[in-house]
Design a protein around this motif. Structure first.
Motif, PDB file in Angstrom:
ATOM      1  N   VAL A  53       4.792  -7.436  -1.174  1.00 32.42           N
ATOM      2  CA  VAL A  53       4.326  -6.104  -1.543  1.00 32.42           C
ATOM      3  C   VAL A  53       4.748  -5.858  -2.983  1.00 32.42           C
ATOM      4  O   VAL A  53       5.920  -6.041  -3.335  1.00 32.42           O
ATOM      5  CB  VAL A  53       4.921  -5.025  -0.626  1.00 32.42           C
ATOM      6  CG1 VAL A  53       4.595  -3.636  -1.140  1.00 32.42           C
ATOM      7  CG2 VAL A  53       4.422  -5.200   0.806  1.00 32.42           C
ATOM      8  N   HIS A  73       1.015  -8.154  -4.813  1.00 35.26           N
ATOM      9  CA  HIS A  73       0.572  -7.910  -3.427  1.00 35.26           C
ATOM     10  C   HIS A  73       0.166  -9.167  -2.663  1.00 35.26           C
ATOM     11  O   HIS A  73      -0.402  -9.081  -1.572  1.00 35.26           O
ATOM     12  CB  HIS A  73      -0.569  -6.895  -3.382  1.00 35.26           C
ATOM     13  CG  HIS A  73      -0.204  -5.525  -3.884  1.00 35.26           C
ATOM     14  ND1 HIS A  73       1.036  -4.964  -3.652  1.00 35.26           N
ATOM     15  CD2 HIS A  73      -0.927  -4.601  -4.581  1.00 35.26           C
ATOM     16  CE1 HIS A  73       1.056  -3.743  -4.198  1.00 35.26           C
ATOM     17  NE2 HIS A  73      -0.101  -3.511  -4.768  1.00 35.26           N
ATOM     18  N   GLY A 141       2.328  -5.030   3.951  1.00 33.28           N
ATOM     19  CA  GLY A 141       2.036  -3.632   3.665  1.00 33.28           C
ATOM     20  C   GLY A 141       0.575  -3.286   3.851  1.00 33.28           C
ATOM     21  O   GLY A 141      -0.302  -4.155   3.765  1.00 33.28           O
ATOM     22  N   TRP A 249       4.845   0.299   4.331  1.00 35.49           N
ATOM     23  CA  TRP A 249       5.257  -1.022   3.860  1.00 35.49           C
ATOM     24  C   TRP A 249       6.466  -1.524   4.634  1.00 35.49           C
ATOM     25  O   TRP A 249       7.346  -0.757   5.011  1.00 35.49           O
ATOM     26  CB  TRP A 249       5.669  -0.978   2.386  1.00 35.49           C
ATOM     27  CG  TRP A 249       4.611  -0.653   1.398  1.00 35.49           C
ATOM     28  CD1 TRP A 249       3.265  -0.683   1.559  1.00 35.49           C
ATOM     29  CD2 TRP A 249       4.836  -0.251   0.030  1.00 35.49           C
ATOM     30  NE1 TRP A 249       2.618  -0.329   0.401  1.00 35.49           N
ATOM     31  CE2 TRP A 249       3.567  -0.047  -0.560  1.00 35.49           C
ATOM     32  CE3 TRP A 249       5.969  -0.055  -0.732  1.00 35.49           C
ATOM     33  CZ2 TRP A 249       3.422   0.339  -1.885  1.00 35.49           C
ATOM     34  CZ3 TRP A 249       5.831   0.339  -2.055  1.00 35.49           C
ATOM     35  CH2 TRP A 249       4.566   0.531  -2.621  1.00 35.49           C
ATOM     36  N   TYR A 252       8.975  -4.102  -0.653  1.00 34.59           N
ATOM     37  CA  TYR A 252       8.548  -3.375  -1.848  1.00 34.59           C
ATOM     38  C   TYR A 252       8.755  -4.255  -3.073  1.00 34.59           C
ATOM     39  O   TYR A 252       9.205  -5.397  -2.974  1.00 34.59           O
ATOM     40  CB  TYR A 252       9.293  -2.046  -1.985  1.00 34.59           C
ATOM     41  CG  TYR A 252      10.775  -2.118  -1.692  1.00 34.59           C
ATOM     42  CD1 TYR A 252      11.695  -2.447  -2.674  1.00 34.59           C
ATOM     43  CD2 TYR A 252      11.253  -1.859  -0.411  1.00 34.59           C
ATOM     44  CE1 TYR A 252      13.050  -2.514  -2.407  1.00 34.59           C
ATOM     45  CE2 TYR A 252      12.615  -1.924  -0.121  1.00 34.59           C
ATOM     46  CZ  TYR A 252      13.507  -2.250  -1.128  1.00 34.59           C
ATOM     47  OH  TYR A 252      14.854  -2.318  -0.849  1.00 34.59           O
TER      48      TYR A 252
END
Length: 289
Positions: A53, A73, A141, A249, A252
């Motif tokens: 993510v 991502h 996520g 999510w 992160y």
């Protein structure tokens, strides 16, 4: 076939096989709730973020003494998923590791995503299965973007079932080193005011709020997102754009302080060989708004 359509009499949705991306969610009257992609503003609608993510420090990570690179991502949003099951109101899509994914992410896996319409709710269920012989490290996520109708210049806000206590934001391309206290307005509300995203996304880690509602300033609810208990939540839009992303999510962005070892990445999920990780989110729409 490039996409799958589902309907149950109350809702209709469209899911693209590329990225297993939700492209449309509309009610029986034709009201669209999902952002309709615009390359000049934001070209996606609801990408799936896997196996990372956000951004990685220096664009990569280390595992077992070797360096790998991944884009922001991850890669799932660019991959074509296979259809494994389909019904009028449900579809199961699957992505398996390939030589191409193993070159940048050295873990064997199967990722399935099931979309199911349940009355006026769309439920999205993920299963990550570790098909390899070692522990697997990943983030996962959801990134749905919701259309904000501008009829009559209506203003919008988010209503949280519990108030987050801390927020983090980006510092350049990476996550800032420290969190800061964050207070919502009355009723745990966050007005979607101009300038809210001038410094990019709001990232709430260690989330306790299970539900986030999108509502007009007069309190009328347009939809409610159930995070499925995800520990982290991103809120984002391009400044001035007519959509809002509410993003559950598990993991992160990197900060500048991370070691670069994937297993030590803050927020990473560790999955044993042969085990399965499951999570979900759900969108309940309110057609009167």
């Amino acid at each position: 076939m490039d996409q799958v359509s589902l309907a149950n009499g109350l809702l209709h949705c469209v899911v693209a096989l590329r990225g297993a991306e939700l492209r449309s969610l509309a009610d029986a009257g034709g009201e669209e709730y999902l952002w309709q992609r615009d390359p000049a503003v934001w070209e996606d609608s609801a990408p799936i973020l896997f196996p990372v993510v956000g951004r990685l420090k220096d664009g990569g990570y280390r595992h077992a003494g070797k360096r790998y690179e991944l884009p922001i991502h991850g890669f799932a949003r660019h991959c074509r998923f296979a259809v494994r099951e389909t019904q009028a109101d449900s579809v199961l899509l699957e992505l398996q590791s390939t030589p191409a994914t193993l070159a940048c992410y050295p873990f064997a896996f199967t990722l399935t995503v099931r979309f199911t319409l349940e009355k006026n709710c769309l439920r999205v269920v993920y299963n990550v299965h570790n098909t390899g012989a070692e522990n697997m490290y990943f983030s996962l996520g959801s990134h749905p973007g919701f259309r904000l109708p501008q009829d009559g210049g209506a203003s919008w806000r988010l209503l949280f079932s519990e108030s987050p206590q801390q927020v983090r934001q980006l510092d350049g391309p990476l996550l800032g080193a420290a969190s800061r206290p964050y207070s919502l307005g009355p009723g745990n509300s966050l007005p979607l005011s101009p300038g809210l995203f001038d410094d990019d996304a709001l990232i709430f880690t260690q989330m306790h709020a299970r539900h986030v509602a999108l509502a007009r300033a007069d309190g009328a609810t347009r939809l409610v997102l159930d995070t499925g208990g995800a520990p982290d939540l991103g809120i984002w839009s391009r400044p001035g754009a007519s959509y809002i992303c509410i993003e559950p999510w598990h993991g992160y962005d990197d900060s500048a302080a991370v070691s670069g070892e994937l297993r030590d990445k803050p927020g990473i999920v560790e999955l044993a060989a042969g085990a399965t990780f499951s999570t979900h989110y759900a969108i309940t729409v309110h057609p009167s708004t």
